[in-house]
Design an enzyme around this catalytic site. Sequence first.
Site, PDB file in Angstrom:
ATOM      1  N   ASP A   5      24.151  -3.602 -10.840  1.00 27.97           N
ATOM      2  CA  ASP A   5      24.978  -2.875  -9.884  1.00 27.97           C
ATOM      3  C   ASP A   5      25.063  -3.480  -8.487  1.00 27.97           C
ATOM      4  O   ASP A   5      26.080  -3.412  -7.839  1.00 27.97           O
ATOM      5  CB  ASP A   5      24.419  -1.464  -9.647  1.00 27.97           C
ATOM      6  CG  ASP A   5      23.854  -0.832 -10.880  1.00 27.97           C
ATOM      7  OD1 ASP A   5      24.015  -1.390 -11.972  1.00 27.97           O
ATOM      8  OD2 ASP A   5      23.263   0.234 -10.737  1.00 27.97           O
ATOM      9  N   GLU A  60      10.032  -2.102 -12.511  1.00 28.67           N
ATOM     10  CA  GLU A  60      11.455  -2.301 -12.773  1.00 28.67           C
ATOM     11  C   GLU A  60      11.854  -3.728 -12.390  1.00 28.67           C
ATOM     12  O   GLU A  60      12.579  -4.397 -13.111  1.00 28.67           O
ATOM     13  CB  GLU A  60      12.245  -1.264 -11.949  1.00 28.67           C
ATOM     14  CG  GLU A  60      13.696  -1.105 -12.308  1.00 28.67           C
ATOM     15  CD  GLU A  60      14.375  -0.047 -11.434  1.00 28.67           C
ATOM     16  OE1 GLU A  60      13.706   0.521 -10.531  1.00 28.67           O
ATOM     17  OE2 GLU A  60      15.580   0.205 -11.632  1.00 28.67           O
TER      18      GLU A  60
HETATM   19  C1  2M8 Z   1      20.417   1.008 -12.674  1.00 24.08           C
HETATM   20  O1  2M8 Z   1      21.670   1.653 -12.557  1.00 24.08           O
HETATM   21  C2  2M8 Z   1      21.797   3.050 -12.254  1.00 24.08           C
HETATM   22  C3  2M8 Z   1      23.258   3.409 -12.384  1.00 24.08           C
HETATM   23  O2  2M8 Z   1      23.654   3.242 -13.717  1.00 24.08           O
HETATM   24  C4  2M8 Z   1      21.299   3.387 -10.849  1.00 24.08           C
HETATM   25  O3  2M8 Z   1      21.120   2.497 -10.025  1.00 24.08           O
HETATM   26  O4  2M8 Z   1      21.103   4.587 -10.605  1.00 24.08           O
HETATM   27  C5  2M8 Z   1      20.694  -0.391 -13.216  1.00 24.08           C
HETATM   28  O5  2M8 Z   1      19.573  -1.218 -13.097  1.00 24.08           O
HETATM   29  C6  2M8 Z   1      21.171  -0.304 -14.665  1.00 24.08           C
HETATM   30  O6  2M8 Z   1      21.279  -1.577 -15.230  1.00 24.08           O
HETATM   31  C7  2M8 Z   1      20.211   0.532 -15.513  1.00 24.08           C
HETATM   32  O7  2M8 Z   1      20.790   0.722 -16.770  1.00 24.08           O
HETATM   33  C8  2M8 Z   1      19.933   1.902 -14.869  1.00 24.08           C
HETATM   34  C9  2M8 Z   1      18.800   2.637 -15.582  1.00 24.08           C
HETATM   35  O8  2M8 Z   1      17.677   1.816 -15.723  1.00 24.08           O
HETATM   36  O9  2M8 Z   1      19.523   1.723 -13.508  1.00 24.08           O
END
Ligand code: 2M8
Length: 437
Positions: free
Chosen positions: A174, A409
Amino acid sequence: MSQDLVPLSPQATLIANALRVLSANDVGSYTRPSPSLYPHQWNWDSAFVAIGLARDRVERAQLEIRSLLRGQWRNGMVPHIVYDSGGAGYFPDAARWEVSLSPDSPNDVSTSGITQPPMITVAVHAIARDPQTHSFVRWAFPHLLQYHRWLHRERDPEGEGLVFICHPWESGLDNSPRWLDIMSRMMLTVRPSYEREDNRQVALGQRPTDEDYDRFVYLLDLAREARYDSSEIWARSPFLVQDVLFNSILYRADECLKEMAVQLGEPIAEMERWMALSRRAFRDKLWDSKAELYRDYDLRSGRPILENTISIFMPLYAGVAGERETESLVERHLRNPAEYAADNRTQWLVPTASKDNHHFDPVAYWRGPVWVNTNWFLIRGLERYHYWQEAEKIRRDTLALVERTGFFEYFDPGTGAGYGTGSFSWSAALTLDLQAH
Ligand code: 2M8
């Protein structure tokens, strides 16, 4: 000495710890990406979890996929989030998406209205290694086929062999520097109204800025106003990108789908057509022969995106890079300490942005830290091209990082410190996969 008291090897301890993270995040039918920051089911996170569990918890891996497919839309799209009852504890919640505006959304499951890279097909392919899963694969195949058809039809309206994404959240990366130019051109006259949840849990320096979030929410609202109709989004959205990573994963997913079709005695001409078109487009449109790397393409401005990030390597994962391209990627970029190779600034492989990118930041989400999934893509890609030593070096670094720091993460490529949320599911799951070979 009783058998119980025999100390575990470091390898067995790492596996046990990874499994502990996954079971702590397991809510029954699916695995949350993390205990509190991401309290719902995410599309590619669940696929990574299933890839890890396919190693020796194949029953549970199947459940993960069945659960994700509960959220599949009538037109085939697999949404990027399947919400747990109402979507509390996370912004945006299910209400913000209002997916009932689309005739294609499911009736009884709350989801988001956009997708994520189709790792689900790669996960089912990993599950299919076990012959006992034949009936599951037979069940999953038409769902996957419908998803791929949706991607190729709705997201590649001109039949170029490259699909577009319409939101940074669809990319999975993102906050990548690749989106900054487009986002800086999005002049918002009114700031959308919303309240973030993520920065209550993670230091702001490690997460996207408020200005970036405004644009994420603006694009969400725009997709909702377009009732999630791809042609409407194509006509109106300022964010329309042919993303190298997404298309690399789609190519690999098409290849997996084709292999499963062969196993099941289904026709394969459709997949072969998609793949042939896509190979040509990677070569003719995404390869920059001067800089010798792959670039995303901004369909709105009609220009390639110039940021050098880890995505440049992803065609290796797909297997679409030619010999010359592969050699340049490895020699000129991966082995270059000014870009991705270790030096006194970054000892841990592989930073998610090149060190000579002026947005490089070892702390900020997707702008430099090491991630287990991007390392995993690179390892599998390098293995595909027989760069065994490079692949092994990254594999060892990745395992050493999670062993020493925990299943964070993301990680500081300089110090190895863990950032974002701890107990992160895909860091644990892909550790299981990397540990297996
Ligand atoms: C992150 O994305 C979410 C939105 O979808 C967020 O920032 O709230 C990203 O790292 C994405 O790749 C990942 O799937 C998600 C959940 O781990 O977090």
